[in-house]
Design an enzyme around this catalytic site. Structure first.
Site: not given
Ligand code: NAG
Ligand code: NAG
Ligand code: NAG
Ligand code: NAG
Ligand code: NAG
Length: 349
Positions: A173, A196
């Protein structure tokens, strides 16, 4: 079990000792530790010398929970060493629950440094800092698979004076995520990827969120990440503000969205009349010296709120090429600002 007792009693000893103390996790040791709350206030400076490995249980009963290791109400904390936290996340990721344990959580911790240590395969976030002041992460390594859910490297909320530097974060993430109430944040020399990107947000999910301001992200690289510099808010009626943010000297390598503001975040699909109506005001954000490659044609994407357009967005010296060949483009929805210096893609401001 015996090891659990050993770590918590070592903590109690160090914390209770007048003048402070040291918790030592020796090199070559591998210690299974069950979820543990390490609480202050302590009587002096606390050092955790993590030379060995702390291992989280992969038993199903520990797949759910708030934290694996949580440190609370401590001033003057120093964590150092060449050791690692092994979160055994593979046992928890398939559940996809949002109530999985954070590997190491800092709550009301003031004046702290976390140096040299590594965190592998957290069940949820690797590190989270909440309600804390003056915390520095230096030379920290985070490792988890690109497809591991919600394994943010370092998550900050309601905290100020947080420095993250010289660190390498590859995870499933956000490498770093700044939630509500993040202020006076310095991020520098971070290598992010996979992951991310470095994100402010998501904001606007809940009522009464605190503002985010005075954030600098500089001298960092993003390799194969889905985002580079991202600001994200829910398309919701809850208001707050993001201001005084600087993204400076960032190198993108094969990044999907190198520069993105996304104020239409609405994962469970919004009613059409609620779309793009975020009440999070974004203003005074500077992007300067952002270079490298995008793996989509849209390298600069500003999707701001229809009701509170972004203001004071500045682009300076941007050179982002499309590694699929052809030109990069930019998108501007509801954004006011200016561009100077080199602009590749051509600016839409
Ligand atoms: C941790 O890193 C610092 C520099 O960031 C270094 O001075 C220190 O010796 C390192 N600690 C260990 C245990 O290697
Ligand atoms: C950073 O940490 C690693 C261990 O993860 C260590 O080998 C290295 O010496 C540290 N670097 C500095 C500058 O302290
Ligand atoms: C951030 O870094 C700048 C210099 O790069 C420094 O002046 C400022 O005090 C730092 N902020 C924090 C919160 O440490
Ligand atoms: C919301 O914004 C997106 C992206 O800018 C756009 O494609 C979409 O049409 C907008 N929806 C509405 C209802 O305005
Ligand atoms: C922009 O970046 C490309 C590839 O990274 C490079 O070849 C080119 O020289 C740069 N342009 C300028 C004007 O710096």
């Amino acid at each position: 079990m015996a090891y659990l007792v050993a770590l918590s009693s070592a903590w109690s000893g160090a914390c209770g000792n007048n003048g402070g103390g040291v918790v030592l996790i020796p090199a070559q040791g591998k210690f299974l530790v069950l979820p543990l709350l390490l609480q202050g206030p302590c009587h002096g400076v606390i050092r955790i010398q993590l030379d060995g490995e702390l291992l989280a249980s992969s038993d199903k009963q520990f797949a759910i929970g708030d934290h694996w290791l949580s440190i609370e109400n401590v001033n003057n904390l120093f964590i150092d060493g060449l050791g690692r936290l092994t979160g055994s996340g593979a046992s928890a990721w398939p559940s996809n629950s949002l109530n999985r344990p954070i590997s190491m959580k800092f709550n009301n911790v003031n004046t702290a440094s976390i140096k040299n240590i590594s965190s592998f395969d957290s069940k949820f976030f690797h590190f989270a800092v909440h309600a804390s002041r003056d915390v520095t992460f230096d030379n920290v390594t985070v490792v988890a698979p690109a497809n591991s859910p919600n394994t943010d490297g370092i998550h900050i909320s309601t905290s100020s004076g947080i420095n993250i530097m010289h660190s390498t974060i590859g995870t499933g993430d956000d490498c770093i995520s700044l939630g509500p109430g993040s202020k006076m944040i310095n991020i520098s020399n971070v290598h992010c990827g996979p992951g991310h990107g470095i994100s402010i947000g998501s904001l606007g999910k809940n009522p009464n969120e605190e503002d985010v301001f005075d954030v600098t992200v500089r001298d960092s690289t993003f390799i194969g990440t889905s985002n580079g510099a991202r600001i994200k808010s829910w398309s919701s009626p809850y208001s707050s503000m993001v201001s005084k943010v600087t993204f400076l000297n960032l190198q993108m390598n094969n990044v999907k969205n190198p520069i993105i503001i996304d104020q239409s975040y609405c994962p469970d699909s919004c009613a059409p009349n609620k779309m793009n109506k975020s009440m999070v005001q974004i203003k005074d954000v500077r992007y300067q010296g952002i270079t490298g490659s995008s793996n989509t044609p849209v390298a600069v994407d500003f999707e701001c709120s229809q009701v509170l357009p972004c203001q004071g967005i500045v682009l300076q010296d941007i050179n982002l090429t499309f590694n699929g060949g052809g030109k990069t483009t930019s998108i501007c929805h509801n954004v006011k600002g200016s561009a100077s210096g080199q602009q590749l893609p051509p600016s839409c401001l």
